[in-house]
Scaffold this motif. Sequence first.
Motif, PDB file in Angstrom:
ATOM      1  N   HIS A   3      -1.772   3.202  -2.296  1.00 43.77           N
ATOM      2  CA  HIS A   3      -2.335   3.819  -1.093  1.00 43.77           C
ATOM      3  C   HIS A   3      -3.630   3.116  -0.692  1.00 43.77           C
ATOM      4  N   PHE A   4      -4.534   2.961  -1.644  1.00 41.48           N
ATOM      5  CA  PHE A   4      -5.816   2.347  -1.313  1.00 41.48           C
ATOM      6  C   PHE A   4      -5.670   0.859  -1.034  1.00 41.48           C
ATOM      7  N   GLU A   5      -4.826   0.194  -1.794  1.00 40.17           N
ATOM      8  CA  GLU A   5      -4.621  -1.237  -1.548  1.00 40.17           C
ATOM      9  C   GLU A   5      -4.000  -1.476  -0.171  1.00 40.17           C
ATOM     10  N   GLY A   6      -3.160  -0.536   0.276  1.00 38.83           N
ATOM     11  CA  GLY A   6      -2.587  -0.632   1.607  1.00 38.83           C
ATOM     12  C   GLY A   6      -3.613  -0.509   2.708  1.00 38.83           C
ATOM     13  N   LEU A   7      -4.771   0.077   2.376  1.00 35.79           N
ATOM     14  CA  LEU A   7      -5.877   0.189   3.326  1.00 35.79           C
ATOM     15  C   LEU A   7      -6.882  -0.941   3.167  1.00 35.79           C
TER      16      LEU A   7
END
Length: 274
Positions: free
Chosen positions: A264-268
């Motif tokens: 999730h965070f890496e996708g951001l």
Amino acid sequence: MKHIKVFAPGTVANLGCGFDVMGLTLDGVGDVLEVGVAENAEGFEIRNRSGVELPGNVEENVITPAVRALLEAYGRPVRIEVEILEKIAPGSGIGSSAASSAAAVYGVNELLGGTPHADNVGPALLGGVVLVRGYRPFDIVRLPVPDNFFYAVAHPGIVVSTREAREALPKRIPLSDAVAQWGNVGGLVAGFALRDVALIGRSMHDVVAEPYRKGFIPGYDALKEQVLAGGALAMNIAGSGPSVFALASNYEAAVRISGEMKRHFEGLGIGCNS
């Protein structure tokens, strides 16, 4: 000078509804300090070998007031040297200040032959899950942990100031919210006492801090919806953030959920450890 090497674990405070009164210990992450003590001498030195950026001035290090409070109680001249070998990143939400303070004081206390001496510091010292029933005086209760209790924690590569996160909270809350929070805290403690992970999960619902702090964490609502739909029993903010945690009843689910949070965070575009 006598020396001791001390490990103090990272911790998660609040556990959702237990704002400032509950916390737990994390496996496998924490601070490592080497503490040196020489009696009948004076001085205090902190050396940072961790690779994590910390204040160069000893007076600005979170370790200093904790160690000085112990020395004041000890009442005799002592020289202290602290070398920080491994360090949780400050502002991570997983008890960075508590870990280094607890490790330093524990090490000094051991070398001076003292006796053992509450949210992050309690679990950092005692391990497991703790309830801080009262602060004046301290009344800390260590709670049993069910065998099927697993925590996934994700630490995104952003910093949330504990001071800013605390200032975001309302000074007063509606009575209906207070009643809901009391019920959840009672359910949380009962869940640990009964070793009932489902009850723990139902009780990790926070109406006091989470609504005001989640804005510091990118995509928080979407992430929470995703991990709950994927089998997590609860998700909330670790301490003041930006780390987040999710509860699962088996190891495999916790590993899967930690991967979802990391992605999730890496996708951001935000790096993340889990």
